[in-house]
Design an enzyme around this catalytic site. Structure first.
Site, PDB file in Angstrom:
ATOM      1  N   HIS A 126       0.692  -1.397   0.183  1.00  0.00           N
ATOM      2  CA  HIS A 126      -0.239   0.016  -0.014  1.00  0.00           C
ATOM      3  C   HIS A 126       1.086   1.075   0.054  1.00  0.00           C
ATOM      4  O   HIS A 126       0.641   2.275  -0.849  1.00  0.00           O
ATOM      5  CB  HIS A 126      -0.707  -0.021   1.281  1.00  0.00           C
ATOM      6  CG  HIS A 126      -1.864  -1.077   1.328  1.00  0.00           C
ATOM      7  ND1 HIS A 126      -2.098  -1.905   2.426  1.00  0.00           N
ATOM      8  CD2 HIS A 126      -2.794  -1.501   0.427  1.00  0.00           C
ATOM      9  CE1 HIS A 126      -3.143  -2.652   2.294  1.00  0.00           C
ATOM     10  NE2 HIS A 126      -3.611  -2.653   0.929  1.00  0.00           N
ATOM     11  N   LYS A 182     -18.440  -5.523   8.077  1.00  0.00           N
ATOM     12  CA  LYS A 182     -17.090  -6.509   8.062  1.00  0.00           C
ATOM     13  C   LYS A 182     -16.432  -6.351   9.475  1.00  0.00           C
ATOM     14  O   LYS A 182     -16.208  -5.359  10.009  1.00  0.00           O
ATOM     15  CB  LYS A 182     -15.962  -5.675   7.087  1.00  0.00           C
ATOM     16  CG  LYS A 182     -15.295  -6.640   6.418  1.00  0.00           C
ATOM     17  CD  LYS A 182     -14.508  -5.962   4.909  1.00  0.00           C
ATOM     18  CE  LYS A 182     -13.255  -6.508   4.583  1.00  0.00           C
ATOM     19  NZ  LYS A 182     -12.926  -6.020   3.515  1.00  0.00           N
ATOM     20  N   ARG A 192      -2.266  -6.194  -8.338  1.00  0.00           N
ATOM     21  CA  ARG A 192      -1.128  -7.206  -8.311  1.00  0.00           C
ATOM     22  C   ARG A 192      -1.220  -8.457  -9.313  1.00  0.00           C
ATOM     23  O   ARG A 192      -0.287  -8.580  -9.733  1.00  0.00           O
ATOM     24  CB  ARG A 192      -1.145  -7.743  -6.945  1.00  0.00           C
ATOM     25  CG  ARG A 192      -0.957  -6.780  -5.507  1.00  0.00           C
ATOM     26  CD  ARG A 192      -1.352  -7.353  -4.250  1.00  0.00           C
ATOM     27  NE  ARG A 192      -2.929  -7.358  -4.273  1.00  0.00           N
ATOM     28  CZ  ARG A 192      -3.469  -7.531  -3.419  1.00  0.00           C
ATOM     29  NH1 ARG A 192      -3.297  -7.867  -2.260  1.00  0.00           N
ATOM     30  NH2 ARG A 192      -4.886  -7.195  -3.195  1.00  0.00           N
ATOM     31  N   SER A 204      -3.143  -8.134   2.727  1.00  0.00           N
ATOM     32  CA  SER A 204      -3.349  -7.956   4.103  1.00  0.00           C
ATOM     33  C   SER A 204      -3.940  -9.092   4.658  1.00  0.00           C
ATOM     34  O   SER A 204      -3.614  -9.330   6.019  1.00  0.00           O
ATOM     35  CB  SER A 204      -4.245  -6.620   4.464  1.00  0.00           C
ATOM     36  OG  SER A 204      -3.805  -5.576   3.917  1.00  0.00           O
TER      37      SER A 204
HETATM   38  P1  ADP Z   1      -9.991  -3.805  -0.223  1.00  0.00           P
HETATM   39  O1  ADP Z   1     -10.715  -4.296   1.001  1.00  0.00           O
HETATM   40  O2  ADP Z   1     -10.529  -2.439  -0.795  1.00  0.00           O
HETATM   41  O3  ADP Z   1      -9.478  -4.704  -1.249  1.00  0.00           O
HETATM   42  P2  ADP Z   1      -7.058  -3.592   0.613  1.00  0.00           P
HETATM   43  O4  ADP Z   1      -6.600  -2.794   2.109  1.00  0.00           O
HETATM   44  O5  ADP Z   1      -6.773  -4.944   0.730  1.00  0.00           O
HETATM   45  O6  ADP Z   1      -8.485  -3.089   0.706  1.00  0.00           O
HETATM   46  O7  ADP Z   1      -6.470  -2.881  -0.555  1.00  0.00           O
HETATM   47  C1  ADP Z   1      -6.578  -1.331  -0.698  1.00  0.00           C
HETATM   48  C2  ADP Z   1      -5.931  -1.356  -2.186  1.00  0.00           C
HETATM   49  O8  ADP Z   1      -4.619  -1.741  -2.397  1.00  0.00           O
HETATM   50  C3  ADP Z   1      -6.641  -2.237  -3.392  1.00  0.00           C
HETATM   51  O9  ADP Z   1      -6.563  -1.503  -4.756  1.00  0.00           O
HETATM   52  C4  ADP Z   1      -5.634  -3.257  -3.630  1.00  0.00           C
HETATM   53  O10 ADP Z   1      -5.682  -3.929  -4.816  1.00  0.00           O
HETATM   54  C5  ADP Z   1      -4.242  -2.678  -3.424  1.00  0.00           C
HETATM   55  N1  ADP Z   1      -3.256  -3.559  -2.719  1.00  0.00           N
HETATM   56  C6  ADP Z   1      -3.222  -4.258  -1.871  1.00  0.00           C
HETATM   57  N2  ADP Z   1      -2.081  -4.872  -1.532  1.00  0.00           N
HETATM   58  C7  ADP Z   1      -1.191  -4.383  -2.550  1.00  0.00           C
HETATM   59  C8  ADP Z   1       0.085  -4.577  -2.923  1.00  0.00           C
HETATM   60  N3  ADP Z   1       0.895  -5.621  -2.476  1.00  0.00           N
HETATM   61  N4  ADP Z   1       0.670  -3.994  -3.990  1.00  0.00           N
HETATM   62  C9  ADP Z   1       0.006  -3.129  -4.389  1.00  0.00           C
HETATM   63  N5  ADP Z   1      -1.366  -2.825  -4.225  1.00  0.00           N
HETATM   64  C10 ADP Z   1      -1.890  -3.420  -3.231  1.00  0.00           C
END
Ligand code: ADP
Length: 159
Positions: free
Chosen positions: A18, A42, A91, A129
Site C-alpha cells: 500500500h 465487516k 497485483r 493484508s
Molecule cells: P480492499 O478491501 O478495498 O481490497 P485492501 O486494503 O486489501 O482493501 O487494498 C486496498 C488497495 O490496495 C486495493 O486497490 C488493492 O488492490 C491494493 N493493494 C493491496 N495490496 C497491495 C500490494 N501488495 N501491492 C499493490 N497494491 C496493493
C-alpha cells in the site's frame, strides 16, 4: 484545480505494498487521501482508529497525504468531497478482474470520477493484508511486510 485522489481500502493492516502505491502516486496527484473503509458488517482485526493511527505514522512527514475514513459507497465519498480520482493498486489478474467490475460500475454511478490503477512492483505482488494479518494473529513476525514506521508491538488486534 488541485488533483486529489482517494486511495480507499480496508488496510487491515497497511502494508509496504500500500505504501509504495501511495508514494508512487504522489507524482500524479497533488494530494492523496487514504480513506479507510469503515464497514460495520465487516469484522476487522485492527480497529478503525488503530488502522488510521498506523497509517498516520507512515505519512507524518508527507503533508500531501491525508488520512480519513468513510462509510458507504466510495464514489459517494468522492462526490461529497469533490475528489476526481480513485486510486487502486493491481497485483494479479484476479485483482484486475475484481477492480475492472468495480471501476466500470463506479463509472455508471459517477461518470466524472476516474479510476486510476498502478501496477505493483514485482517484489510486492505477493503481499496481501489477509496473509499478513494471519501471520500476526498466529504470533509470527510480519514486520518485513509492514512499513518501517509502524512498530507492530505497539498495536493490538481486536481478537
Ligand atoms: P480492499 O478491501 O478495498 O481490497 P485492501 O486494503 O486489501 O482493501 O487494498 C486496498 C488497495 O490496495 C486495493 O486497490 C488493492 O488492490 C491494493 N493493494 C493491496 N495490496 C497491495 C500490494 N501488495 N501491492 C499493490 N497494491 C496493493
Amino acid at each position: 484545480m488541485k488533483k486529489i485522489a482517494v486511495f480507499p481500502g480496508s488496510f487491515d493492516p497497511f502494508t509496504i505494498g500500500h505504501e509504495a502505491i501511495v508514494r508512487r502516486a504522489l507524482i500524479l496527484f497533488d494530494e492523496i487521501i487514504i480513506a479507510v473503509g469503515a464497514n460495520a458488517l465487516k469484522k476487522n482485526y485492527y480497529s478503525l482508529s488503530t488502522r488510521k493511527e498506523m497509517i498516520n505514522l507512515v505519512f507524518k512527514d508527507e503533508p500531501r497525504v491525508k488520512i480519513s475514513h468513510y462509510e458507504g459507497l466510495t464514489v459517494d465519498y468522492c462526490s461529497r468531497n469533490n475528489i476526481g480520482f480513485l486510486l487502486r493498486g493491481l497485483r494479479t489478474a484476479a485483482d484486475f478482474e475484481f477492480e475492472r467490475a468495480i471501476a466500470q460500475v463506479n463509472k455508471v454511478l459517477a461518470p466524472d470520477i476516474e479510476s486510476v490503477f498502478l501496477l505493483t512492483v514485482p517484489e510486492h505482488s505477493h503481499i496481501n493484508s489477509t496473509i499478513v494479518r494471519d501471520i500476526i494473529r498466529s504470533g509470527g513476525d510480519a514486520s518485513v511486510f509492514i512499513p518501517a514506521a509502524i512498530d507492530l508491538k505497539n498495536f493490538r488486534g481486536e481478537e
